[in-house]
Design an enzyme around this catalytic site. Structure first.
Site, mmCIF file in Angstrom:
data_model
loop_
_atom_site.group_PDB
_atom_site.id
_atom_site.type_symbol
_atom_site.label_atom_id
_atom_site.label_comp_id
_atom_site.label_asym_id
_atom_site.label_seq_id
_atom_site.Cartn_x
_atom_site.Cartn_y
_atom_site.Cartn_z
ATOM 1 N N GLU A 195 25.676 108.172 49.842
ATOM 2 C CA GLU A 195 24.624 108.293 48.538
ATOM 3 C C GLU A 195 24.591 109.338 48.271
ATOM 4 O OE1 GLU A 195 22.227 104.896 50.220
ATOM 5 O OE2 GLU A 195 23.519 103.720 49.054
ATOM 6 N N GLU A 315 28.717 99.760 49.466
ATOM 7 C CA GLU A 315 28.361 98.709 49.778
ATOM 8 C C GLU A 315 27.530 97.449 48.448
ATOM 9 O OE1 GLU A 315 24.867 101.040 51.672
ATOM 10 O OE2 GLU A 315 26.053 102.557 52.858
#
Length: 506
Positions: A195, A315
């Site tokens: 991320e 995710e």
């Protein structure tokens, strides 16, 4: 994911029945014994060493990135039983988050119960525990993707480096892991950094924050140590003024693709979440959820649809408590393309998370680290995919040692995984005992008491009196020679004696 991990477990309640049912047909492209060896890419697909397409359909199991320095839940269960349960539910890959702390000399895990469980982990370092998990996952036909989730256990970072963990350490540690598992094709890839987000950019040219350039440097370093690995590159948060989820914006790939020295190794990865994580403008659009495919196309789906590269949704998760989240997940699963219709020509995915102690999503397991959230797991049924070849092979049909004499044959083993008196969970492992691949299987048994099946996953069942007959689901009926498939069940009252099971196959 940008979340606060809590050791206090949160209950993941669900308000709707799952919208994705058991697949109605097995995809022809999901060939028996697919997944062997290292993988490579071809256009938008991932292929195994034999050139057969494979689909990553897996689960995140976090903890190595936290101060525990090891996957969570080992205080409650044996790691092998959890991997067995993952497989029985139809997950075929584990995304394993870690922080660079576990590569420090002598880094030790915390919160492992070795009293009657996990006994083979006693006294091991964090990396040695990771070795054990990788070994058992591979033995079970699961693959592993290592995810550099954090520079250290203190928390996530916007960029791939921090003041205390410079880029040089990041790359050195990535190469160390690539070297550690070189020759072990259970570890098929490395997710370079989790991320990236503002001020990270994509294609801006500033080497201090251009994630695309950093991913090239790190990816090529990994491939110099192990040229067989897949390189997973996540997106950023913002591109040319368009904001999205951390790691979820891959719009820049169209103009600035990642360029690696070894061809056919690149997989782009996005993250996507629902309102239980954060609010986004598209959730309040009057056309929601019909607007979502267009959103996903813009941020990351176009890469797959234009045949640029494979796309892996590394995710995605939700508590499922708000109704908007339920609609979001149902729409997303449909967008990912069902295995029964598209096979491995689909988006790849790993759900967040296995763990129940993810504060803003919960997990597939409930708070006891045993019971499956069958509603949440049910949403994913249509996009699950077969497990992978463990490398075993047998003689030809009718050859020496063929117990089926040229006909399909199977055996089954029934294990009670937990029993609390008023109810129990059991797992049944079906093994191909012949020399022909199985197309389907059926298992039956008769309980000695008054037990009734209350739930079953990865198989359908009928019960007449004390006799239960379970038939494979669409995604796990195909079992290669020497391979196995599993299903699980809940029952009541207590489990009683383990019954004798019978297995028939075609």
């Amino acid at each position: 994911m940008f979340r606060t991990l809590r050791r206090a477990l949160c209950v993941a309640a669900a308000l709707l029945l799952p919208l994705a049912g058991v697949q109605s047909a097995r995809a022809d492209v999901a060939a028996e014994a697919a997944g062997g060896g290292y993988w490579h890419t071809s256009g938008r697909q991932i292929l195994d060493a034999a050139g057969q397409p494979v689909r990553i359909a897996g689960i995140n199991w976090f903890g190595f990135e936290t101060a525990n320095h090891v996957v969570h839940g080992l205080w409650a269960r044996d790691y092998k039983s959890m991997i067995d349960q993952m497989k029985s539910l139809g997950y075929n890959t584990i995304r394993m988050p870690y922080s660079d702390d576990i590569l420090k000399p002598g880094a030790m895990p915390d919160s492992i119960n070795t009293d009657g469980k996990n006994t083979d982990l006693r006294g091991l370092t964090s990396l040695q525990v990771l070795d054990k998990i990788v070994a058992y996952a591979g033995q079970s036909g699961l693959k592993v993707v290592l995810d550099r989730h954090r520079p250290d256990a203190a928390g996530q970072s916007a960029l791939w480096y921090t003041a205390s963990v410079p880029e040089s350490t990041w790359i050195t540690n990535l190469k160390a892991l690539a070297t550690r598992y070189k020759g072990n094709s259970t570890v098929v890839g490395i997710d370079l950094h989790n991320e990236p987000h503002d001020p990270a950019c994509w294609g801006c040219g500033d080497t201090s924050r251009d994630w695309r350039l950093a991913a090239q440097r790190a990816g090529n370093a990994v491939l110099s140590a192990n040229p067989d690995l897949l390189i997973m590159v996540e997106g950023v948060q913002s591109h040319e003024g368009v904001n999205g989820w951390w790691g979820g914006n891959l719009m820049g790939v169209a103009q600035y693709p990642v360029q690696l020295d070894v061809p056919d190794r690149l997989v782009y990865s996005a993250h996507d979440y629902a309102t239980s994580v954060a609010q986004q403008s598209w959730f309040s659009d009057p056309s929601f959820p019909a607007n979502m495919p267009g959103i996903w196309d813009k941020y990351w789906g176009y890469i797959f649809k234009q045949n640029i590269a494979p796309v892996w949704l590394g995710e995605f998760g939700t508590t499922l408590q708000p109704s908007v989240d339920q609609k979001w997940l149902a729409e997303l699963v449909k967008y990912l393309r069902s295995t029964s219709t598209y096979g491995a020509d689909s988006f790849h995915w790993t759900f967040w998370s296995w763990n129940p102690n993810s504060g803003d999503t919960g997990g597939i397991l409930k708070d006891d680290w045993q019971t499956v959230d069958t509603v949440k797991d049910g949403y994913l049924a249509s996009v699950k995919a077969p497990g992978f070849d463990t490398g075993g092979s047998g003689p030809g049909p009718g050859g020496p040692g063929d117990p089926g004499n040229g006909t399909p044959a199977c055996t089954a083993a029934y294990t009670v995984s937990s029993d609390w008196g008023g109810g129990f969970n059991a797992e049944v492992k079906v093994t191909n005992a012949g020399t022909l691949p199985l197309k389907s299987w059926k298992v039956s048994w008769t309980w000695s008491g008054s037990q009734k099946v209350t739930s079953m996953w990865n198989a359908s069942h009928t019960q007449s009196g004390a006799t239960v007959t379970a038939v494979n689901a669409a995604h796990n009926g195909s079992v290669p020679v020497g391979g196995s498939a599993s299903f699980g069940l809940g029952g009541a009252p207590g489990g009683g004696d383990v019954p004798s099971v019978r297995c028939t196959a075609t």
